[in-house]
Write a protein that holds these residues in place. Structure first.
Motif, short mmCIF file in Angstrom:
data_model
loop_
_atom_site.label_atom_id
_atom_site.label_comp_id
_atom_site.label_asym_id
_atom_site.label_seq_id
_atom_site.Cartn_x
_atom_site.Cartn_y
_atom_site.Cartn_z
N HIS A 179 47.17 45.30 24.94
CA HIS A 179 47.97 46.07 25.17
C HIS A 179 47.45 47.46 25.71
CE1 HIS A 179 51.65 48.52 26.24
NE2 HIS A 179 52.61 47.59 25.88
N GLU A 180 46.62 47.95 24.69
CA GLU A 180 45.96 49.34 24.77
C GLU A 180 45.24 49.07 25.82
OE1 GLU A 180 43.58 52.26 22.13
OE2 GLU A 180 45.02 51.18 20.90
N ILE A 181 44.43 48.17 26.13
CA ILE A 181 43.48 48.05 27.36
C ILE A 181 44.21 48.11 28.56
CG2 ILE A 181 41.85 46.66 28.46
CD1 ILE A 181 41.07 45.72 25.68
N ASP A 182 45.28 46.97 28.67
CA ASP A 182 46.02 47.07 29.94
C ASP A 182 47.25 46.29 29.37
OD1 ASP A 182 47.44 46.19 32.23
OD2 ASP A 182 45.42 45.76 33.32
N PRO A 183 48.40 47.11 29.80
CA PRO A 183 49.83 46.40 29.39
C PRO A 183 50.24 45.22 30.09
CG PRO A 183 49.98 48.73 29.69
CD PRO A 183 48.68 48.36 30.23
N THR A 184 49.62 45.00 31.08
CA THR A 184 49.95 43.90 32.05
C THR A 184 49.17 42.58 31.70
OG1 THR A 184 48.12 44.17 33.78
CG2 THR A 184 50.56 45.45 33.99
N ILE A 185 48.38 42.61 30.85
CA ILE A 185 47.76 41.40 30.32
C ILE A 185 48.63 40.39 29.71
CG2 ILE A 185 45.83 40.30 28.86
CD1 ILE A 185 44.26 42.92 29.33
N THR A 186 48.54 39.06 30.03
CA THR A 186 49.26 38.09 29.34
C THR A 186 48.58 37.46 27.98
OG1 THR A 186 50.54 37.87 31.34
CG2 THR A 186 50.69 36.15 29.49
N LEU A 187 49.03 37.47 27.09
CA LEU A 187 48.40 36.76 26.09
C LEU A 187 49.05 35.49 25.53
CD1 LEU A 187 46.20 36.60 23.77
CD2 LEU A 187 47.71 37.93 22.42
N HIS A 188 48.50 34.14 25.81
CA HIS A 188 48.84 33.04 25.19
C HIS A 188 48.28 32.79 23.98
CE1 HIS A 188 50.18 31.97 29.30
NE2 HIS A 188 48.99 32.59 29.71
N TYR A 189 49.10 32.11 23.12
CA TYR A 189 48.60 31.98 21.73
C TYR A 189 48.84 30.48 21.03
CZ TYR A 189 48.33 33.09 16.71
OH TYR A 189 47.86 33.20 15.44
N ALA A 190 47.80 30.20 20.11
CA ALA A 190 48.08 28.80 19.27
C ALA A 190 47.59 29.25 18.06
CB ALA A 190 47.16 27.71 20.29
N PHE A 191 48.19 28.39 17.04
CA PHE A 191 47.89 28.65 15.69
C PHE A 191 46.95 27.80 15.42
CE2 PHE A 191 52.43 30.49 15.63
CZ PHE A 191 52.05 31.79 15.25
N SER A 192 46.53 26.98 16.30
CA SER A 192 45.42 25.87 15.75
C SER A 192 44.82 25.28 17.16
CB SER A 192 45.97 24.71 15.03
OG SER A 192 46.89 24.10 15.90
#
Length: 141
Positions: free
Chosen positions: A28-41
């Motif tokens: 978010h600090e780099i670019d607030p428009t970046i989407t972050l997808h996430y998986a716990f494993s």
């Protein structure tokens, strides 16, 4: 850093929720428009990739030390997935074992990122990665 026009989304695979939050804040600090997808494993990540064939992140970051499917196994599975074969993959871990770093490059990762102790270091590291990729993309065009 100004907006990175060729960067729209990242995918982080990490079993630690705190690391996810730190990673998300850094992006978010780099670019607030970046989407972050996430998986716990790794298993959850592969299920998400299998369920959504349009999901092709610009970058994938994988924790090396995870239960059930570790970073190596996850990287190998990602590299078997045709649409993900050209996505830059970075291993993201607290370990900095030189043998592990050599191993991950042999099986298809771009590099090994040691999890930093603060957000500003992570911001700097990710910014460098994104800038290098952006320059390489421009040079190919």
């Amino acid at each position: 850093m100004n907006s990175l026009k060729n960067l729209t989304n990242c995918f982080l695979i990490d079993d630690d929720e705190d690391d996810f939050e730190i990673f998300k804040m850094a992006l978010h600090e780099i670019d607030p428009t970046i989407t972050l997808h996430y998986a716990f494993s790794g298993i959850e990540a592969m299920k998400k990739f299998d369920a959504d064939h349009h999901l092709i992140p610009n970058y994938i970051f994988i924790d090396w030390n995870m239960p059930r499917m570790n970073g190596r196994q996850c990287l190998e599975e990602i590299r078997k997935t045709e649409r993900l074969q050209n996505v830059p993959v970075y291993i993201y871990s607290t370990s900095s074992d030189p043998r592990a770093i050599d191993e991950i490059r042999k099986i298809g990762a771009c590099d090994f990122i040691v999890k930093p102790s603060n957000i500003s270091t992570l911001v700097d590291t990710l910014s460098r990665i994104f800038l290098i990729r952006k320059v390489k993309h421009i040079e190919k065009a």
